[in-house]
Design an enzyme around this catalytic site. Structure first.
Site, PDB file in Angstrom:
ATOM      1  N   LEU A   7      27.798 -52.634  -0.730  1.00 26.72           N
ATOM      2  CA  LEU A   7      28.282 -53.779   0.051  1.00 26.72           C
ATOM      3  C   LEU A   7      27.365 -54.018   1.244  1.00 26.72           C
ATOM      4  CD1 LEU A   7      32.003 -52.617   0.194  1.00 26.72           C
ATOM      5  CD2 LEU A   7      31.060 -54.441  -1.260  1.00 26.72           C
TER       6      LEU A   7
ATOM      7  N   GLU B  88      30.652 -40.757   6.204  1.00 33.01           N
ATOM      8  CA  GLU B  88      31.531 -40.767   7.381  1.00 33.01           C
ATOM      9  C   GLU B  88      32.840 -41.502   7.129  1.00 33.01           C
ATOM     10  OE1 GLU B  88      30.902 -41.525  11.919  1.00 33.01           O
ATOM     11  OE2 GLU B  88      30.784 -43.444  10.901  1.00 33.01           O
ATOM     12  N   ASP B  89      32.775 -42.570   6.327  1.00 35.26           N
ATOM     13  CA  ASP B  89      33.962 -43.412   6.168  1.00 35.26           C
ATOM     14  C   ASP B  89      35.087 -42.751   5.383  1.00 35.26           C
ATOM     15  OD1 ASP B  89      32.992 -45.643   7.565  1.00 35.26           O
ATOM     16  OD2 ASP B  89      31.679 -46.099   5.870  1.00 35.26           O
TER      17      ASP B  89
ATOM     18  N   ASP C 125      27.805 -46.985  -2.205  1.00 35.94           N
ATOM     19  CA  ASP C 125      27.956 -46.806  -0.751  1.00 35.94           C
ATOM     20  C   ASP C 125      28.271 -45.360  -0.378  1.00 35.94           C
ATOM     21  OD1 ASP C 125      27.518 -49.366   0.514  1.00 35.94           O
ATOM     22  OD2 ASP C 125      29.295 -50.070  -0.561  1.00 35.94           O
TER      23      ASP C 125
ATOM     24  N   CYS D 273      27.166 -43.011  10.240  1.00 27.62           N
ATOM     25  CA  CYS D 273      27.744 -43.180   8.891  1.00 27.62           C
ATOM     26  C   CYS D 273      27.254 -42.154   7.882  1.00 27.62           C
ATOM     27  CB  CYS D 273      27.393 -44.546   8.315  1.00 27.62           C
ATOM     28  SG  CYS D 273      27.464 -45.869   9.479  1.00 27.62           S
TER      29      CYS D 273
ATOM     30  N   ARG E   7      38.483 -53.680   7.258  1.00 29.51           N
ATOM     31  CA  ARG E   7      38.629 -52.519   6.374  1.00 29.51           C
ATOM     32  C   ARG E   7      39.871 -51.669   6.698  1.00 29.51           C
ATOM     33  NH1 ARG E   7      33.506 -51.291   4.061  1.00 29.51           N
ATOM     34  NH2 ARG E   7      32.526 -53.305   3.687  1.00 29.51           N
TER      35      ARG E   7
ATOM     36  N   HIS F  43      32.539 -52.107  11.428  1.00 32.98           N
ATOM     37  CA  HIS F  43      33.452 -51.042  11.865  1.00 32.98           C
ATOM     38  C   HIS F  43      33.407 -50.952  13.391  1.00 32.98           C
ATOM     39  CE1 HIS F  43      32.607 -49.189   7.734  1.00 32.98           C
ATOM     40  NE2 HIS F  43      33.904 -49.380   7.758  1.00 32.98           N
TER      41      HIS F  43
ATOM     42  N   ARG G  73      34.928 -48.725  -2.828  1.00 22.74           N
ATOM     43  CA  ARG G  73      34.623 -47.439  -2.212  1.00 22.74           C
ATOM     44  C   ARG G  73      35.722 -46.405  -2.411  1.00 22.74           C
ATOM     45  NH1 ARG G  73      31.663 -47.354   3.373  1.00 22.74           N
ATOM     46  NH2 ARG G  73      31.364 -45.272   2.484  1.00 22.74           N
TER      47      ARG G  73
HETATM   48  C1  CIR Z   1      30.029 -50.664   3.542  1.00 18.75           C
HETATM   49  O1  CIR Z   1      30.002 -51.893   3.659  1.00 18.75           O
HETATM   50  O2  CIR Z   1      31.085 -50.044   3.449  1.00 18.75           O
HETATM   51  C2  CIR Z   1      28.718 -49.907   3.549  1.00 18.75           C
HETATM   52  N1  CIR Z   1      27.714 -50.708   2.945  1.00 18.75           N
HETATM   53  C3  CIR Z   1      28.313 -49.542   4.953  1.00 18.75           C
HETATM   54  C4  CIR Z   1      29.241 -48.555   5.589  1.00 18.75           C
HETATM   55  C5  CIR Z   1      28.784 -48.164   6.946  1.00 18.75           C
HETATM   56  N2  CIR Z   1      29.625 -47.163   7.499  1.00 18.75           N
HETATM   57  C6  CIR Z   1      29.972 -47.080   8.775  1.00 18.75           C
HETATM   58  O3  CIR Z   1      29.667 -47.975   9.576  1.00 18.75           O
HETATM   59  N3  CIR Z   1      30.708 -46.040   9.150  1.00 18.75           N
END
Ligand code: CIR
Length: 265
Positions: A23, A70-71, A65, A255, A136, A168, A90
Site C-alpha cells: 500500500l 512495527e504496525d 507490507d 516502522c 487505520r 499514522h 495487512r
Molecule cells: C502501509 O500503508 O500500511 C505501509 N505501506 C506503510 C506502513 C508504515 N508503517 C508505519 O508508519 N508504522
C-alpha cells in the site's frame, strides 16, 4: 533519561520481492528492490550499533507490507498486544509475527473485531500513550488498547483523520525521552497538558519527524540537515539511516522494527 527508551532486542523482517505491491499514497514511484534490501540491512546494522540483538524473520512473499513490522504489535514493558491492522491486506501479518513476539513475552493480548489498530498510531511516551484515531485505527481499537494496557497508562487519542498527509500518528510525532516530543504537525497543545516539550521539525523536513530513540541514540532519516542540527543542539547522538525506498511505501525508521525492552523467559 527514563528507562522507557532502553531496549535489548528488536524484531525485523526484510522486504520481500513483491514489496512494490504494498500500500502506498506517497506518489514517489516504485521502490528499487535491491536498494531496499541494502537499506534494510544498513538499518539493521544501525540497530546493532545501538546495542540491540536482532531477531531476524524471513521475508513474507504475499504480504508486501510485512517489512513494516512495527504496525503488528505494541510491545509494552509488561505485555505485548497484537494489533488488528486497519488495512485488510495487512491482517495476515499478525499470524506471522505471533511466534516471534511469544519468544519475548509470556503475556500476549490481541485487538479483536470490530476494533482496528496499527501500532504505528501509538506513540509511547512513558506512561502516556498518544494514539492516532486514523484511517487505520478506529475508536473501538483505541478503547481495547486502553483496557489492555491497564490503569498504569494514560491513553490520549489524537484525531488525525483530517490530516491527509499523515498515514499514522507516528509519521508525524515521535517520543524523544525526557518528556520531549518531535513533531511535524500542529497538534492541539492541550493534549500535551504542560508535561511535554514539543520540538517542531521545519515544514520542508516533515518526514524527519519519525525518529526512534534507542539506548541514547536517535535514528533519523538521512538528508534532513535542519532537523539533525536541531537535535544535535539538544545533545542527541544522531544515527542517520537511508530510507528512500521505504518512504516510497509510506514507511519511516520506526516502522521497520519492533523494539523489545526486556526478555520474559
Ligand atoms: C502501509 O500503508 O500500511 C505501509 N505501506 C506503510 C506502513 C508504515 N508503517 C508505519 O508508519 N508504522
Amino acid at each position: 533519561m527514563g528507562n522507557e527508551s532502553q531496549f535489548s532486542s528488536a524484531i525485523v523482517r526484510p522486504p520481500g520481492p513483491d514489496f512494490a505491491e504494498g500500500l502506498t499514497e506517497a506518489g514517489l514511484g516504485r521502490p528499487d528492490f535491491p536498494l531496499a534490501l541494502r537499506q534494510h540491512e544498513a538499518y539493521c546494522r544501525a540497530l546493532e550499533e545501538c546495542g540491540l540483538v536482532l531477531h531476524r524473520l524471513p521475508a513474507e512473499p504475499g504480504l508486501p507490507d510485512s517489512t513494516f513490522v512495527e504496525d503488528t504489535a505494541l510491545l509494552l514493558p509488561e505485555k505485548a498486544i497484537l494489533t488488528r491492522p486497519g488495512a485488510e491486506s495487512r491482517r495476515g501479518e499478525i499470524g506471522k509475527i505471533r511466534d516471534a513476539v511469544g519468544v519475548f513475552f509470556a503475556d500476549v493480548a490481541t485487538i479483536d473485531p470490530p476494533g482496528t489498530l496499527d501500532a504505528g498510531d501509538v506513540c509511547e511516551a512513558g506512561e502516556t500513550l498518544f494514539v492516532g484515531l486514523s484511517r487505520r485505527t478506529n475508536e473501538e481499537g483505541i478503547r481495547q488498547l486502553g483496557a489492555l494496557a491497564g490503569s498504569g497508562y494514560r491513553v490520549v487519542p489524537i484525531d488525525i483523520r483530517q490530516m491527509n498527509d499523515l498515514l499514522h500518528l507516528k509519521s508525524g510525532l515521535s517520543f524523544l525521552g525526557n518528556n520531549r516530543l518531535l513533531s511535524s504537525h500542529h497538534f492541539d497543545s492541550a493534549m500535551f497538558s504542560g508535561h511535554f516539550e514539543v520540538i517542531r521539525v521545519p515544514a520542508d523536513e516533515w518526514y524527519a519527524a519519525n525518529a526512534v530513540l534507542i539506548n541514547g541514540s536517535l535514528l533519523v532519516p538521512d538528508r534532513f540537515p535542519q532537523t539533525e542540527q536541531l537535535l544535535r543542539n539538544r545533545g542527541y547522538r544522531i544515527l542517520p539511516v537511508e530510507m528512500s525506498e521505504f518512504r516510497k511505501m509510506d514507511g519511516g525508521p520506526s516502522c521497520l522494527s519492533l523494539r523489545v525492552r526486556a526478555i520474559y523467559p
